[in-house]
Design a protein around this motif. Structure first.
Motif, PDB file in Angstrom:
ATOM      1  N   LYS A  31       1.275  -0.969   0.177  1.00 32.98           N
ATOM      2  CA  LYS A  31       0.151  -0.124  -0.426  1.00 32.98           C
ATOM      3  C   LYS A  31       0.695   1.325   0.385  1.00 32.98           C
ATOM      4  O   LYS A  31       0.388   2.159  -0.845  1.00 32.98           O
ATOM      5  CB  LYS A  31      -0.806  -0.001   0.944  1.00 32.98           C
ATOM      6  N   GLY A  32       1.877   0.898   1.306  1.00 29.09           N
ATOM      7  CA  GLY A  32       2.843   2.728   0.494  1.00 29.09           C
ATOM      8  C   GLY A  32       3.270   2.313  -0.366  1.00 29.09           C
ATOM      9  O   GLY A  32       3.427   4.178  -0.685  1.00 29.09           O
ATOM     10  N   ASP A  33       4.580   1.251  -0.852  1.00 25.91           N
ATOM     11  CA  ASP A  33       4.472   1.652  -2.338  1.00 25.91           C
ATOM     12  C   ASP A  33       4.228   2.297  -3.668  1.00 25.91           C
ATOM     13  O   ASP A  33       4.599   3.054  -4.511  1.00 25.91           O
ATOM     14  CB  ASP A  33       5.314   1.186  -2.733  1.00 25.91           C
ATOM     15  N   LEU A  34       2.573   1.638  -3.636  1.00 31.34           N
ATOM     16  CA  LEU A  34       1.707   1.809  -4.228  1.00 31.34           C
ATOM     17  C   LEU A  34       1.846   3.870  -4.348  1.00 31.34           C
ATOM     18  O   LEU A  34       0.909   4.533  -4.864  1.00 31.34           O
ATOM     19  CB  LEU A  34       0.079   1.565  -4.490  1.00 31.34           C
ATOM     20  N   ASP A  39       2.383   9.117  -6.240  1.00 32.91           N
ATOM     21  CA  ASP A  39       2.565  10.241  -6.352  1.00 32.91           C
ATOM     22  C   ASP A  39       4.289  11.160  -7.424  1.00 32.91           C
ATOM     23  O   ASP A  39       3.901  11.853  -7.291  1.00 32.91           O
ATOM     24  CB  ASP A  39       2.737  10.867  -4.596  1.00 32.91           C
ATOM     25  N   ARG A  40       5.023   9.908  -6.930  1.00 30.04           N
ATOM     26  CA  ARG A  40       6.228  10.402  -7.480  1.00 30.04           C
ATOM     27  C   ARG A  40       6.272  10.289  -8.868  1.00 30.04           C
ATOM     28  O   ARG A  40       7.346  10.868  -9.800  1.00 30.04           O
ATOM     29  CB  ARG A  40       7.354   9.184  -7.102  1.00 30.04           C
ATOM     30  N   MET A  41       5.245   9.689 -10.348  1.00 28.61           N
ATOM     31  CA  MET A  41       5.452   9.910 -11.589  1.00 28.61           C
ATOM     32  C   MET A  41       4.460  11.566 -11.697  1.00 28.61           C
ATOM     33  O   MET A  41       3.682  11.926 -11.000  1.00 28.61           O
ATOM     34  CB  MET A  41       4.655   8.526 -11.349  1.00 28.61           C
ATOM     35  N   ASP A 139      -1.795  -6.354  -6.013  1.00 29.56           N
ATOM     36  CA  ASP A 139      -1.441  -5.417  -6.382  1.00 29.56           C
ATOM     37  C   ASP A 139       0.509  -5.532  -6.532  1.00 29.56           C
ATOM     38  O   ASP A 139       0.899  -4.638  -6.930  1.00 29.56           O
ATOM     39  CB  ASP A 139      -1.439  -4.866  -4.220  1.00 29.56           C
ATOM     40  N   ASN A 140       1.112  -6.428  -6.118  1.00 24.26           N
ATOM     41  CA  ASN A 140       2.522  -6.724  -5.841  1.00 24.26           C
ATOM     42  C   ASN A 140       2.606  -6.853  -7.315  1.00 24.26           C
ATOM     43  O   ASN A 140       4.038  -6.139  -7.488  1.00 24.26           O
ATOM     44  CB  ASN A 140       3.280  -8.321  -4.397  1.00 24.26           C
ATOM     45  N   GLU A 141       1.977  -7.438  -7.822  1.00 26.64           N
ATOM     46  CA  GLU A 141       3.155  -7.920  -9.514  1.00 26.64           C
ATOM     47  C   GLU A 141       2.474  -6.520 -10.047  1.00 26.64           C
ATOM     48  O   GLU A 141       3.455  -6.600 -11.207  1.00 26.64           O
ATOM     49  CB  GLU A 141       1.524  -9.019 -10.164  1.00 26.64           C
ATOM     50  N   PRO A 157      12.336   3.125  -7.950  1.00 22.19           N
ATOM     51  CA  PRO A 157      10.218   2.989  -7.396  1.00 22.19           C
ATOM     52  C   PRO A 157      10.808   3.372  -5.799  1.00 22.19           C
ATOM     53  O   PRO A 157      11.917   2.882  -5.255  1.00 22.19           O
ATOM     54  CB  PRO A 157      10.512   1.591  -7.260  1.00 22.19           C
ATOM     55  N   PRO A 158       9.726   3.134  -5.007  1.00 22.58           N
ATOM     56  CA  PRO A 158       9.713   4.041  -3.524  1.00 22.58           C
ATOM     57  C   PRO A 158      10.097   2.184  -2.497  1.00 22.58           C
ATOM     58  O   PRO A 158      10.812   2.761  -1.417  1.00 22.58           O
ATOM     59  CB  PRO A 158       8.072   3.646  -3.059  1.00 22.58           C
ATOM     60  N   SER A 159      10.208   0.624  -3.282  1.00 26.69           N
ATOM     61  CA  SER A 159      10.636  -0.590  -3.142  1.00 26.69           C
ATOM     62  C   SER A 159      11.859  -0.553  -2.593  1.00 26.69           C
ATOM     63  O   SER A 159      11.721  -0.850  -1.456  1.00 26.69           O
ATOM     64  CB  SER A 159       9.537  -1.402  -3.195  1.00 26.69           C
ATOM     65  N   THR A 160      13.109   0.643  -3.362  1.00 26.19           N
ATOM     66  CA  THR A 160      14.225   0.552  -3.111  1.00 26.19           C
ATOM     67  C   THR A 160      14.532   1.969  -2.680  1.00 26.19           C
ATOM     68  O   THR A 160      15.463   2.105  -2.893  1.00 26.19           O
ATOM     69  CB  THR A 160      14.838   0.609  -4.950  1.00 26.19           C
TER      70      THR A 160
END
Length: 163
Positions: A31-34, A39-41, A139-141, A157-160
């Motif tokens: 959820k946080g990453d999405l 927002d980031r794009m 969501d993960n995929e 990407p937020p996850s990294t």
């Protein structure tokens, strides 16, 4: 002896299974990453697509939102549609994404050991727990695809972020 076994069985029935909490942890991370990816794009890049054959960033995000709303509202026994595919602006899509997460948050909040196995209609018949698992896996995929779009536009990407 029988009383001892019966008491142990009752105690097991009253303990909380870890699956719901563990799944919610995975969901919360994604959820946080999405939310951060959306927002980031930059708004001007929501129409970006890596090749002509694939969805734009906004179309992919809309797909995630619509699927998530469908799964999570079904898990609550109140199927709803959000029709994110009809939204084009970053602001509208981010608002819809937050709304779909509100739906999932409430679905997780309502989940108990006793309701987890209840069956619901969600693209077929699944348990409530299985429906939320499928939503989280989806969501993960799909986040993996969004991460690629971000990288192609020069964003981490937020996850990294923490690496």
């Amino acid at each position: 002896m029988i009383a001892y076994l019966f008491a142990g069985t009752c105690a097991i029935g009253q303990t909380s299974l870890p699956f719901i909490g563990e799944l919610k942890q995975f969901y919360t991370i994604r959820k946080g990453d999405l939310l951060k990816a959306a927002d980031r794009m930059p708004a001007e890049d929501y129409d970006f697509k890596p090749t002509p054959q694939v969805r734009t960033f906004s179309q992919l995000l809309a797909h995630i939102i619509d699927a998530q709303m469908g799964f999570c509202s079904a898990a609550k026994g109140e199927p709803r549609k959000i029709n994110a595919a009809s939204k084009n602006s970053k602001a509208d899509l981010v608002a819809a994404l937050k709304e779909s997460f509100d739906e999932c948050d409430s679905a997780f909040a309502l989940m108990t050991d006793s309701t987890a196995a209840q069956m619901v209609k969600a693209g077929g018949e699944r348990s409530k727990l299985g429906t939320l698992l499928y939503a989280t896996l989806h969501d993960n995929e799909e986040y993996g695809y969004l991460a690629m779009y971000l990288r192609l536009k020069g964003f981490v990407p937020p996850s990294t972020d923490s690496r």
